[in-house]
Design a protein around this motif. Sequence first.
Motif, mmCIF file in Angstrom:
data_model
loop_
_atom_site.group_PDB
_atom_site.id
_atom_site.type_symbol
_atom_site.label_atom_id
_atom_site.label_comp_id
_atom_site.label_asym_id
_atom_site.label_seq_id
_atom_site.Cartn_x
_atom_site.Cartn_y
_atom_site.Cartn_z
ATOM 1 N N UNK A 1 17.904 86.632 77.659
ATOM 2 C CA UNK A 1 17.102 86.472 78.670
ATOM 3 C C UNK A 1 17.428 87.600 79.710
ATOM 4 N N UNK A 2 18.460 87.711 79.972
ATOM 5 C CA UNK A 2 19.105 88.584 80.988
ATOM 6 C C UNK A 2 18.588 89.973 80.889
ATOM 7 N N UNK A 3 18.462 90.267 79.608
ATOM 8 C CA UNK A 3 18.101 91.852 79.307
ATOM 9 C C UNK A 3 16.635 91.789 79.221
ATOM 10 N N UNK A 4 15.935 90.746 78.905
ATOM 11 C CA UNK A 4 14.353 90.659 79.083
ATOM 12 C C UNK A 4 13.948 90.896 80.455
ATOM 13 N N UNK A 5 14.735 89.984 81.483
ATOM 14 C CA UNK A 5 14.539 90.066 82.847
ATOM 15 C C UNK A 5 14.556 91.502 83.352
ATOM 16 N N UNK B 1 11.224 88.846 73.741
ATOM 17 C CA UNK B 1 12.555 88.614 72.833
ATOM 18 C C UNK B 1 12.092 89.251 71.375
ATOM 19 N N UNK B 2 10.922 89.466 70.753
ATOM 20 C CA UNK B 2 10.572 90.007 69.772
ATOM 21 C C UNK B 2 10.873 91.546 69.701
ATOM 22 N N UNK C 1 9.238 84.988 78.315
ATOM 23 C CA UNK C 1 10.422 84.931 77.621
ATOM 24 C C UNK C 1 11.081 83.615 78.141
ATOM 25 N N UNK C 2 11.062 83.129 79.451
ATOM 26 C CA UNK C 2 11.717 82.099 79.956
ATOM 27 C C UNK C 2 11.111 80.717 79.278
ATOM 28 N N UNK C 3 9.517 80.915 79.296
ATOM 29 C CA UNK C 3 9.006 79.714 78.688
ATOM 30 C C UNK C 3 9.121 79.584 77.123
#
Length: 404
Positions: free
Chosen positions: A134-138, A144-145, A308-310
Amino acid sequence: MKSLRELYRIGPGPSSSHTMGPSRAAGIFRDRTRSRAASYRVTLLGSLAATGKGHMTDRAIESALAPAPCELVWAPGQELPLHPNGMMFEALDASGSIVDTWKVCSIGGGALADDAGIQDTPEAYPFDTMAGLLARCDEEGTALWNYAEQCEGPGFRDFLREVLGAMKSAIDRGLDAEGVLPGGLNLPRKASSYYTRSLQMKGYLEKTGMIFAYALAVSEENAAGGTVVTAPTCGSAGVLPAVLFFMKSFYGLGDEKLLRGLATAGIIGNFVKSNASVSGAEVGCQGEVGTACAMAAGAAAQLMGGTPHQVEYAAEMGLEHHLGLTCDPIRGLVQIPCIERNAIAAVRAMDCASYVLLSDGRHLVSFDEVVRTMAQTGRDMKSSYRETSQGGLAYFHEAQGLEK
């Protein structure tokens, strides 16, 4: 974290840990001893021995070692230190002398492990927690995919298409099939009738009935020994396909979006497999159906436009609300309560995604915390509730039969 190619396996049911894993192990041992072995002796330990006949473990091993003769020894009271699903292979020469041995465990989802480690591919992902991802997504503004495509290498999209196709084929076969499932419980298939009735309904019952029908179709195919995809196991194989193809049908989603959902679900399942377990013999059904629900919930949240967080929140809910779920199959068959659990978990996955999409994705308990909790809960669970059919529904159903 391993490749998703190790999570999603296409093969025959009814149990990835009791059929796919032992079959793979037998094939590996056969190949390494072919020139020296006249026959084989295989000792099944722990859960493999307790429920192996109901799970068709004997047939899987004998078929993989054929045409060489194979003696099977059932030892439910013994376990290897590594895992409850233990096997000891012995290769015998023409005089009956042992020429080679191998102790190996089927650790869930078709994966194998021995004293040298897990018998699978090298690590594929540079992170092993949802928080890290999640940190990388942010930081990078990605989903995620995206990381599955980045880390898996060439041919990954084609692999996902093969997996999606196998899931669809299992649904189609299951919806067409009728009759009684094998194994002696005389349990009738229900997917076809559920599907037909759902088409006559409107609103909530139509949608719920179709999800039930899809999940039942795959689970019944699995119980009959048909080809399914481990997601993350054979015993929980109906949950994710039911959600994906329900969303395709009702929301008109294309296959490309389903492939992204499949990748997201795989990452979620991989976190559980890497940091806890997806083996019913090790942690109970919370590791199988609970993980499948988390995978499907996360995929559904993404496919309905979630952040991503949801997605993380939906996966957390899917697993959290299965904590403590036992694995107590009646007569060791992957039928009761397994088939119904797949159907209920598929609907619950959609409910988790819907609940989360009404929120901003913030919540107190993280997915990683629930994974650790599930692992501890599984360790605390008595062995009679971990795929041995010595407690719970399996025990009381048989006891009731004896009283009559």
